[in-house]
Design an enzyme around this catalytic site. Structure first.
Site, PDB file in Angstrom:
ATOM      1  N   GLY A  14       0.578   5.627  -0.559  1.00 15.95           N
ATOM      2  CA  GLY A  14       0.675   6.719  -1.809  1.00 15.95           C
ATOM      3  C   GLY A  14       2.352   7.298  -1.571  1.00 15.95           C
ATOM      4  N   SER A  15       3.216   6.722  -0.943  1.00 13.23           N
ATOM      5  CA  SER A  15       4.368   7.543  -0.997  1.00 13.23           C
ATOM      6  C   SER A  15       5.046   7.836  -2.361  1.00 13.23           C
ATOM      7  CB  SER A  15       5.327   6.821  -0.077  1.00 13.23           C
ATOM      8  OG  SER A  15       5.831   5.654  -0.638  1.00 13.23           O
ATOM      9  N   ASN A  16       4.862   6.954  -3.404  1.00 13.22           N
ATOM     10  CA  ASN A  16       5.186   7.136  -4.570  1.00 13.22           C
ATOM     11  C   ASN A  16       4.376   8.322  -5.147  1.00 13.22           C
ATOM     12  OD1 ASN A  16       7.756   5.842  -5.756  1.00 13.22           O
ATOM     13  ND2 ASN A  16       6.482   4.013  -4.675  1.00 13.22           N
ATOM     14  N   ARG A  67     -14.116  -6.931 -14.133  1.00 12.54           N
ATOM     15  CA  ARG A  67     -12.963  -5.984 -14.406  1.00 12.54           C
ATOM     16  C   ARG A  67     -13.332  -4.867 -15.300  1.00 12.54           C
ATOM     17  NH1 ARG A  67      -8.181  -7.190 -11.937  1.00 12.54           N
ATOM     18  NH2 ARG A  67      -8.908  -9.291 -11.949  1.00 12.54           N
ATOM     19  N   MET A  92      -2.931  -2.021  -6.899  1.00  6.91           N
ATOM     20  CA  MET A  92      -2.733  -3.395  -6.727  1.00  6.91           C
ATOM     21  C   MET A  92      -3.680  -4.151  -7.391  1.00  6.91           C
ATOM     22  SD  MET A  92       0.525  -3.033  -5.301  1.00  6.91           S
ATOM     23  CE  MET A  92       0.823  -4.704  -4.714  1.00  6.91           C
ATOM     24  N   LEU A  95      -5.105  -4.557 -14.682  1.00  8.35           N
ATOM     25  CA  LEU A  95      -5.975  -3.871 -15.440  1.00  8.35           C
ATOM     26  C   LEU A  95      -6.443  -4.630 -16.665  1.00  8.35           C
ATOM     27  CD1 LEU A  95      -4.235  -0.307 -15.074  1.00  8.35           C
ATOM     28  CD2 LEU A  95      -6.336  -0.717 -14.364  1.00  8.35           C
ATOM     29  N   HIS A 111       7.719  -0.915 -10.049  1.00  9.85           N
ATOM     30  CA  HIS A 111       7.722  -2.169  -9.429  1.00  9.85           C
ATOM     31  C   HIS A 111       8.810  -2.303  -8.728  1.00  9.85           C
ATOM     32  CE1 HIS A 111       6.586  -6.439  -9.221  1.00  9.85           C
ATOM     33  NE2 HIS A 111       7.941  -6.630  -9.583  1.00  9.85           N
TER      34      HIS A 111
HETATM   35  C1  GAR Z   1       5.732   0.474  -3.890  1.00 11.00           C
HETATM   36  O1  GAR Z   1       6.650  -0.203  -3.150  1.00 11.00           O
HETATM   37  C2  GAR Z   1       5.504  -0.037  -5.359  1.00 11.00           C
HETATM   38  O2  GAR Z   1       6.824  -0.303  -6.068  1.00 11.00           O
HETATM   39  C3  GAR Z   1       4.907  -1.173  -5.016  1.00 11.00           C
HETATM   40  O3  GAR Z   1       3.662  -1.176  -4.114  1.00 11.00           O
HETATM   41  C4  GAR Z   1       4.577  -0.033  -3.172  1.00 11.00           C
HETATM   42  C5  GAR Z   1       3.360   0.862  -3.026  1.00 11.00           C
HETATM   43  O4  GAR Z   1       3.893   2.110  -1.925  1.00 11.00           O
HETATM   44  N1  GAR Z   1       4.242  -1.809  -6.208  1.00 11.00           N
HETATM   45  C6  GAR Z   1       3.850  -2.986  -6.591  1.00 11.00           C
HETATM   46  O5  GAR Z   1       4.178  -3.852  -5.741  1.00 11.00           O
HETATM   47  C7  GAR Z   1       3.115  -2.977  -7.892  1.00 11.00           C
HETATM   48  N2  GAR Z   1       2.869  -4.681  -8.099  1.00 11.00           N
HETATM   49  P1  GAR Z   1       3.353   3.286  -2.140  1.00 11.00           P
HETATM   50  O6  GAR Z   1       1.833   3.283  -2.109  1.00 11.00           O
HETATM   51  O7  GAR Z   1       3.854   3.977  -0.915  1.00 11.00           O
HETATM   52  O8  GAR Z   1       3.868   4.176  -3.205  1.00 11.00           O
END
Ligand code: GAR
Length: 194
Positions: A14-16, A67, A92, A95, A111
């Protein structure tokens, strides 16, 4: 100012998500984070969200027959939170088309590649294998095709000699945290539409 009610879907650290939560603390930010949903009960981001006083919900897709059934409960949770915008942030899981169509024009994803290059998984390894000199990240609208929606914002980084998937990912993650809050603000203000 009316702030757009925004929910975040995560599967992991969950850093984003945190970058969006922090940005939304600014009084003049046009979105507020009303809830964080995870399809992984042990996602690290859930505790971080709670520490910031954000409502959370976590349900395992393994407990649902298919789903569509799982997406129906996500949708119910989003409606309970009164979400107007949905941000996928390391969610991940694919949907279902009805869910995506319902949220079309109101759902964003981040992405880790310069789309349309490297859709799907393992983007950093694939970028290194392809020998590209630039790589990056993309915030885009979510459409039924995986990682196919229109681009909202991108950031580029150089690929450096000796990079590994981890060093490249770390360089790009800094940019992810920078551009996702900008992209959400742009969408929340109605300055970009798909
Ligand atoms: C991020 O790098 C995001 O871009 C990627 O997963 C990571 C999640 O990190 N997303 C994908 O690959 C989507 N297909 P986070 O949980 O620290 O945000």
């Amino acid at each position: 100012m009316i702030r757009k009610r925004t929910a975040i879907l995560i599967s992991g650290r969950g850093s984003n998500m945190l970058a969006l939560i922090e940005a939304a603390k600014a009084a003049d930010y046009p979105a507020e984070i009303v809830g964080v949903f995870s399809n992984k009960l042990d996602a690290g981001g859930l505790a971080i969200a709670r520490e910031h006083g954000i409502a959370t919900a976590a349900l395992s897709h393994r407990d649902y027959p298919d789903r569509a059934a799982f997406d129906t409960v996500i949708d119910a949770q989003l409606r309970e939170w009164g979400a107007e915008i949905v941000c996928l942030a390391g969610f991940m899981r694919v949907l279902s088309t009805p869910f995506v169509e319902h949220w079309r024009g109101r759902m964003l994803n981040i992405h880790p590649s310069l789309l349309p290059a490297f859709r799907g998984l393992d983007t950093h390894q694939r970028a290194l294998d392809a020998g590209v000199s630039e790589h990056g990240c993309t915030v885009h609208w979510v459409t039924p095709g995986l990682d196919e929606g229109d681009v909202i914002l991108q950031a580029r980084v150089p690929v450096l000699y000796g990079d590994t998937p981890d060093t490249l990912a770390a360089r790009i993650l800094v940019e992810e945290h920078r551009i996702y809050p900008i992209a959400l603000a742009t969408v929340a203000r109605g300055d970009v539409q798909t």
